[in-house]
Design an enzyme around this catalytic site. Structure first.
Site, short mmCIF file in Angstrom:
data_model
loop_
_atom_site.label_atom_id
_atom_site.label_comp_id
_atom_site.label_asym_id
_atom_site.label_seq_id
_atom_site.Cartn_x
_atom_site.Cartn_y
_atom_site.Cartn_z
N GLU A 137 1.46 -0.10 -4.89
CA GLU A 137 0.38 0.83 -5.22
C GLU A 137 0.96 2.23 -5.40
O GLU A 137 1.42 2.85 -4.44
CB GLU A 137 -0.68 0.86 -4.12
CG GLU A 137 -1.85 1.78 -4.48
CD GLU A 137 -2.51 2.41 -3.26
OE1 GLU A 137 -3.71 2.74 -3.36
OE2 GLU A 137 -1.84 2.59 -2.24
N ASP A 142 0.83 -1.20 0.00
CA ASP A 142 0.00 0.00 0.00
C ASP A 142 0.87 1.26 0.00
O ASP A 142 1.99 1.26 0.52
CB ASP A 142 -0.90 -0.02 1.25
CG ASP A 142 -1.86 1.12 1.31
OD1 ASP A 142 -2.72 1.21 0.43
OD2 ASP A 142 -1.75 1.93 2.25
#
Length: 662
Positions: free
Chosen positions: A406, A377
């Protein structure tokens, strides 16, 4: 017993308690022999533990490399050197204070021989599941730490690991090859998304236990399904145990704010305070209106826009600054050191002890649970050098493992910059896979429009084609995650959308280059903003209908599910799509069709998407380079035979996925 004797015993017991060493926390809980990296950090936490004398009982092949006492005396770090000759067994650490010893055992396990760490490639399709919203397999874990299930709210709905296990056969029938779960580690509060971690080594008890998580992965592997774990290095949750007793003055970015938040959290847990958000001010629209305000009103406005040196600074989210050759360092610092949100303290990966802790934690999960990949993330927000080190250490330990980072950028140039071996980046990131947000946003924005290539007004399928043409910026386009939607963006389908949109979107997703990712519920065309993180129908015993079965789905849902499932299961066997080259043609303004081929040199799949609301004849002569000597194609969805020696008549907004043959 006399009062004098009793007083002496109580005094003696208090003395023992005062000088005894109590280990409240030890991370990692165990480790493994035979790892490529011999160095292991063991973090101990306990009251005033730093003042104790630390030693290791003789253990063949293991020695203490370094002992670090942090600023906070309640922490002690031991760095061990574990040689290849070290055997599995139980190690014993000794903590001694004023003649009193505490023995802490630490197990060295044999390397995990279960299947796992396989990585994921363009041969796979990832199925993203929000565990709390998929299925409630064990209602007994719904209530925990004072929080209860409320399916009408934004908090916990009760989905769990057992619910996923119960429906692995459904996932297998659908035809995906891997599941990616939003974070499953412990989030102490009411967070349902999982990105505010309170303990990096513990599965959230409302989802299940560490053992249940491992068993789920074993079961998935038995069914040929890989598992991808969601991780976060940039931040933790405000309820992380570090927040209650911050290890050192550089453990968090804006560390003083972390200390203050920790104190507030303690008071909140004791019922001494509640969170209060400041009321937003109405700003005047003109200078005349501003001048008409009272001095007090002006001061309030100025205070709102004047930085408070003692206030928390949130990140700007301006991720472009890291790539921008013209950006000042101060802009980059705000992005990296600002907190992602006020409830997610920003971890300082430049602290070598914290960096080691995070890298080691991810390796522990790979070895312990046998996950096959990681989705990291907020990748750009963490320290760049630490992330390079992390990628390299993971690959050294598990060469076939894959990590996707990400990076929420609306341009493929940024995705290319972040992927390893990029010619645009002076320092190699080491990151194998990146996420193609550009293609996602373009597809969602353009697919309903009629394809148009008139100069100055390109639209529809042409814009999707144009996005793919930018692959010259990406070192490895086959290691790019492509998706129509996920847990952070609106569902691909909106209420009232035509079913052809679903079919064209799915056909494109599963036949273009890269690694496809589906979001749970997309296969039944879950639609609208309310469905972004909605419960999967049938995941709860009180649900009126179950979309896990054909009987529980509507006719439209079954049409979508059958289309997706047939395409997914066919894709597994199609080498041209999973291993082949992409060759595509510009959608012209006459046909308005996007035509592309996937070929492995022996076999070819030809895809035709009609971007028009009318029937379109498509002359096949233009595509002779990819068609070769083939004279016909079989549509993988309908089994229709399509002759290629004459123009192909494409239905309005139609889809053909043709396996070519003579």
């Amino acid at each position: 017993m006399s009062k004098k004797t009793l007083s002496f015993v109580l005094f003696f017991m208090l003395c023992i308690h005062a000088i005894a060493v109590e280990i409240k926390k030890m991370d990692p809980p165990f480790w493994y022999t035979g790892m490529q990296n011999r160095e292991v950090q063991v973090m101990f936490y306990g009251e005033n533990i730093g003042s104790a004398t630390f030693s290791l009982e003789d253990y063949e092949g293991v020695r203490i490399k370094e002992i670090c006492q942090l600023e906070n005396p309640n922490y002690l770090l031991a760095y061990l050197d574990i040689s290849p000759e070290a055997k599995p067994g139980i190690m014993r650490f000794f903590f001694e204070k004023k003649g009193k010893k505490n023995i802490q055992t630490f197990e060295l396990k044999e390397r995990n021989q279960k299947p796992g760490a396989m990585g994921f490639t363009s041969k796979d399709v990832l199925y993203l599941i929000m565990p709390d919203r998929f299925a409630n397999g064990n209602p007994d874990n719904d209530v925990y730490d004072g929080y209860e299930v409320n399916r009408e709210g934004n908090g916990r709905h009760g989905g769990d690991i057992q619910g996923i296990v119960d429906h692995l056969d459904y996932i297998n029938r659908l035809g995906v090859t891997a599941i990616w779960l939003n974070p499953v580690q412990y989030n102490k509060g009411g967070h349902s998304h999982g990105y505010a971690i309170s303990d990096f080594y513990l599965i959230d008890p409302r989802l299940g236990s560490n053992e249940e998580y491992c068993n789920m992965i074993d079961t998935a592997h038995e069914k040929g399904i890989k598992v991808v774990m969601d991780m976060i290095f940039n931040h933790c949750g405000s309820s992380h145990w570090w927040m209650m007793d911050v290890p050192s003055s550089d453990w968090f970015n804006q560390n003083e704010q972390a200390v203050k938040m920790g104190e507030r959290m303690k008071k909140r847990q004791q019922g001494g305070m509640r969170w209060r958000r400041p009321e937003p001010l109405d700003l005047p629209q003109t200078l005349e209106e501003y001048e008409a305000l009272s001095q007090e009103q002006k001061e309030k406005i100025l205070a709102q826009f004047t930085p408070n040196p003692n206030a928390l600074v949130n990140t700007t989210h301006y991720k472009w600054t890291l790539l921008d050759p013209h950006a000042p360092q101060t802009e980059k610092d705000i992005l990296l050191e600002g907190w992602f949100s006020a409830g997610m303290p920003d971890l300082n990966q430049k602290n070598r002890h914290l960096g080691k802790y995070l890298i080691q934690n991810s390796i522990w999960w790979i070895e312990y649970a046998r996950i096959d990949g990681i989705r990291m993330d907020t990748y750009p927000y963490a320290d760049y050098d630490l992330m390079v080190q992390w990628c390299n250490e993971i690959e050294r330990e598990y060469p076939t493992f894959n990590i996707v980072g990400e990076g929420w950028y609306p341009r493929n140039s940024a995705a290319g910059w972040w992927q390893r071996n990029s010619g645009m980046n002076d320092k190699d990131s080491g990151l194998k896979a990146v996420m193609d947000f550009d293609l996602t946003f373009t597809t969602k924005r353009e697919i309903l429009k009629e394809s148009n290539t008139s100069e100055g007004s390109e639209a529809g399928l042409f814009k999707i084609y144009e996005c793919i043409t930018q692959d010259f910026l990406i070192p490895d386009p086959n290691n790019v995650l492509v998706f129509l939607d996920n847990h952070d963006i609106a569902r691909f389908m909106d209420e009232g959308d035509p079913i052809w949109k679903f079919k064209q979107g799915m056909a494109f997703l599963l036949t273009t280059r890269g690694i496809p990712q589906m979001y749970y519920g997309t296969e039944i065309a879950m639609a609208g903003t309310k469905a972004l993180r909605a419960d999967f129908p049938g995941g709860w015993k009180e649900d009126k209908a179950s979309a896990f079965t054909p009987e529980g789905r509507t006719d439209m849902q079954n049409e979508c599910w059958n289309f997706a499932s047939k395409l997914l299961n066919w894709r597994k066997t199609s080498k041209p799509v999973t291993e082949g080259k992409l060759i595509h043609y510009t959608p012209d303004n006459q046909t308005k069709c996007y035509v592309y081929a996937r070929t492995d040199g022996k076999n070819t799949v030809l895809v035709i998407l009609n971007g028009s609301d009318t029937v379109r004849p498509v002359d096949m002569k233009r595509f002779s380079e990819v068609i070769g000597k083939n004279t016909r194609g079989k549509d993988v969805i309908t089994d229709t035979i399509v002759e290629l020696t004459s123009p192909v008549i494409m239905p309005a907004r139609g889809v053909y996925i043709l396996e070519l043959s003579n």
